[in-house]
Motif scaffolding. Structure first.
Motif, PDB file in Angstrom:
ATOM      1  N   ILE A 232     -25.076  32.599  13.033  1.00  0.00           N
ATOM      2  CA  ILE A 232     -24.057  33.627  13.277  1.00  0.00           C
ATOM      3  C   ILE A 232     -24.466  34.490  14.466  1.00  0.00           C
ATOM      4  O   ILE A 232     -23.653  34.769  15.367  1.00  0.00           O
ATOM      5  N   GLY A 233     -25.718  34.893  14.499  1.00  0.00           N
ATOM      6  CA  GLY A 233     -26.210  35.712  15.600  1.00  0.00           C
ATOM      7  C   GLY A 233     -26.100  34.997  16.933  1.00  0.00           C
ATOM      8  O   GLY A 233     -25.726  35.592  17.953  1.00  0.00           O
ATOM      9  N   THR A 234     -26.397  33.702  16.937  1.00  0.00           N
ATOM     10  CA  THR A 234     -26.322  32.912  18.168  1.00  0.00           C
ATOM     11  C   THR A 234     -24.880  32.799  18.656  1.00  0.00           C
ATOM     12  O   THR A 234     -24.606  32.915  19.847  1.00  0.00           O
ATOM     13  N   LEU A 235     -23.944  32.567  17.737  1.00  0.00           N
ATOM     14  CA  LEU A 235     -22.546  32.410  18.128  1.00  0.00           C
ATOM     15  C   LEU A 235     -21.991  33.666  18.778  1.00  0.00           C
ATOM     16  O   LEU A 235     -21.196  33.585  19.730  1.00  0.00           O
ATOM     17  N   THR A 236     -22.393  34.811  18.271  1.00  0.00           N
ATOM     18  CA  THR A 236     -21.876  36.067  18.822  1.00  0.00           C
ATOM     19  C   THR A 236     -22.479  36.382  20.189  1.00  0.00           C
ATOM     20  O   THR A 236     -21.923  37.189  20.936  1.00  0.00           O
ATOM     21  N   LYS A 237     -23.588  35.707  20.531  1.00  0.00           N
ATOM     22  CA  LYS A 237     -24.263  35.977  21.803  1.00  0.00           C
ATOM     23  C   LYS A 237     -24.122  34.845  22.818  1.00  0.00           C
ATOM     24  O   LYS A 237     -24.492  35.012  23.983  1.00  0.00           O
ATOM     25  N   THR A 238     -23.606  33.683  22.378  1.00  0.00           N
ATOM     26  CA  THR A 238     -23.540  32.512  23.255  1.00  0.00           C
ATOM     27  C   THR A 238     -22.093  32.050  23.399  1.00  0.00           C
ATOM     28  O   THR A 238     -21.570  31.330  22.532  1.00  0.00           O
ATOM     29  N   PRO A 239     -21.398  32.440  24.443  1.00  0.00           N
ATOM     30  CA  PRO A 239     -19.997  32.058  24.629  1.00  0.00           C
ATOM     31  C   PRO A 239     -19.816  30.534  24.617  1.00  0.00           C
ATOM     32  O   PRO A 239     -20.568  29.801  25.259  1.00  0.00           O
ATOM     33  N   GLY A 240     -18.835  30.068  23.853  1.00  0.00           N
ATOM     34  CA  GLY A 240     -18.525  28.648  23.815  1.00  0.00           C
ATOM     35  C   GLY A 240     -19.311  27.847  22.801  1.00  0.00           C
ATOM     36  O   GLY A 240     -18.978  26.689  22.533  1.00  0.00           O
ATOM     37  N   ALA A 241     -20.368  28.425  22.239  1.00  0.00           N
ATOM     38  CA  ALA A 241     -21.181  27.696  21.262  1.00  0.00           C
ATOM     39  C   ALA A 241     -20.452  27.596  19.926  1.00  0.00           C
ATOM     40  O   ALA A 241     -19.688  28.484  19.546  1.00  0.00           O
ATOM     41  N   LEU A 242     -20.702  26.500  19.217  1.00  0.00           N
ATOM     42  CA  LEU A 242     -20.136  26.281  17.895  1.00  0.00           C
ATOM     43  C   LEU A 242     -21.263  26.202  16.873  1.00  0.00           C
ATOM     44  O   LEU A 242     -22.379  25.786  17.183  1.00  0.00           O
ATOM     45  N   GLY A 243     -20.953  26.603  15.641  1.00  0.00           N
ATOM     46  CA  GLY A 243     -21.939  26.562  14.572  1.00  0.00           C
ATOM     47  C   GLY A 243     -21.422  25.785  13.376  1.00  0.00           C
ATOM     48  O   GLY A 243     -20.213  25.765  13.107  1.00  0.00           O
ATOM     49  N   VAL A 244     -22.324  25.135  12.667  1.00  0.00           N
ATOM     50  CA  VAL A 244     -21.976  24.337  11.492  1.00  0.00           C
ATOM     51  C   VAL A 244     -22.687  24.914  10.281  1.00  0.00           C
ATOM     52  O   VAL A 244     -23.923  25.002  10.251  1.00  0.00           O
TER      53      VAL A 244
END
Length: 348
Positions: A232-244
């Protein structure tokens, strides 16, 4: 000779007594395994402790594979009573348990969950087809009739209806049940849409899995450990990234992320429970029958877990994101607990 026999008997008796004493030395329930099931078991543990006044159970997030490894290490206080799992136990894991003396295992289905593909709330919208995950993530892909090293860098290259964003996904490691389910329900399901791979699955399933769900290693997929908060933290800081990760975790973070559709279906409690959402799965706990009656409170903990108040429709775990079983199936699970009937060896 009589003295030797008596001496051997005495040593055996001492060993049995020592083993029983070692197991009895732990006065709390111990559960380990899936990060997806972790919050549900933690909540049950809290309620069990409050109601019983007993010491709260120990709950560890090790991933489904890690949980089974600890669970199957043997019988006694040094091993968990319960394994949390976001997929069914495999035949190899069942055999590993048996080899260490864990012979009678209770398989308890607790409900359903879906695996979501999420991006930051401010990110672009994604509407995936099931084949998109195979094409984006598989190490080798079928292209013009040949298996080639995956050449795709952007989502729009595999599906013109997807955003022109680079393929970058953060997800669970190989020890995670979520990863196992993702490989099977997303990558392999997409791969099987190609006639050549569908035929391979029918003739050589092991080879099909190698070709269909071996994830590429060029940085497109990033293992993020068993901590979904990190994703969740990565998604909010990395534009365009997706998380599973699991749907239940999405529900806790709807203010930060949004989810994609698959084949036109959005993940909701209804679409997951009915299986309409393509990446839906069942969740389980596994219990050592040999520990019931030995680990203090284990029987009460199990009964709390399968109670209507916890896993029934409208129960407190549904409020936490668990999608409950149909009423008839839930009743059957409760009935099975009373008989303590061990599970059969899995077929695969």
């Amino acid at each position: 000779m009589k003295k030797i026999i008596l001496a051997v008997a005495a040593v055996a008796a001492f060993a049995v007594a020592g083993s029983a004493s070692a197991q009895a030395s732990r006065d709390y329930v111990w559960a380990a395994g899936s990060s997806t099931v972790f919050p549900f078991t933690t909540r049950v543990a809290e309620n069990y402790g409050r109601k019983s006044g007993a010491k709260a159970p120990k709950v560890e997030s090790l991933g489904t594979g890690g949980g089974f490894k600890a669970f199957c290490a043997g019988i006694g206080a040094g091993t968990p009573d319960v394994a949390n799992a976001s997929r069914p136990m495999k035949k190899s894991e069942f055999d590993a348990c048996k080899a260490k003396g864990v012979n009678d295992i209770l398989e308890i289905k607790i409900g359903y969950d879906g695996i979501v593909i999420a991006t930051a709330k401010t990110g672009k919208d994604y509407a995936f087809r099931d084949v998109d995950f195979y094409l984006a993530l598989s190490k080798d892909v079928l292209r013009y009739g040949q298996y080639v090293k995956n050449p795709y860098k952007g989502w729009h290259q595999i599906n013109p209806n997807l955003p022109k964003s680079k393929i970058l996904m953060y997800g669970p490691p190989t020890t995670s049940g979520t990863r196992n389910s993702w490989n099977e329900l997303a990558l392999e399901a997409g791969a099987a849409k190609f006639p050549a791979l569908k035929a391979l699955k029918a003739s050589d399933e092991k080879k099909f899995k190698e070709m269909g769900s071996a994830i590429r290693e060029d940085g497109v997929w990033v293992d993020s450990g068993e901590n979904d908060n990190a994703i969740i933290g990565t998604l909010t800081k990395t534009p365009g990234a997706l998380g599973v990760f699991g749907y239940s975790f999405f529900e806790e973070n709807m203010d930060k992320v949004k989810v994609a559709t698959i084949n036109g279906v959005a993940p909701t409690p209804e679409t997951i429970a009915t299986g309409k959402y393509p990446v839906s799965r069942s969740l389980y706990i596994y219990v050592k029958k040999a520990h019931i009656g030995v680990t203090p409170g284990l029987d009460a903990f199990i009964n709390e877990y399968v109670s209507d108040a916890a896993t029934g429709k409208g129960g407190y775990l549904q409020q936490r994101g668990l999608i409950p079983l149909p009423a008839a199936e839930h009743a059957a699970i409760k009935g099975g607990i009373k008989t303590l009937k061990p599970m059969a060896r899995p077929k695969s």
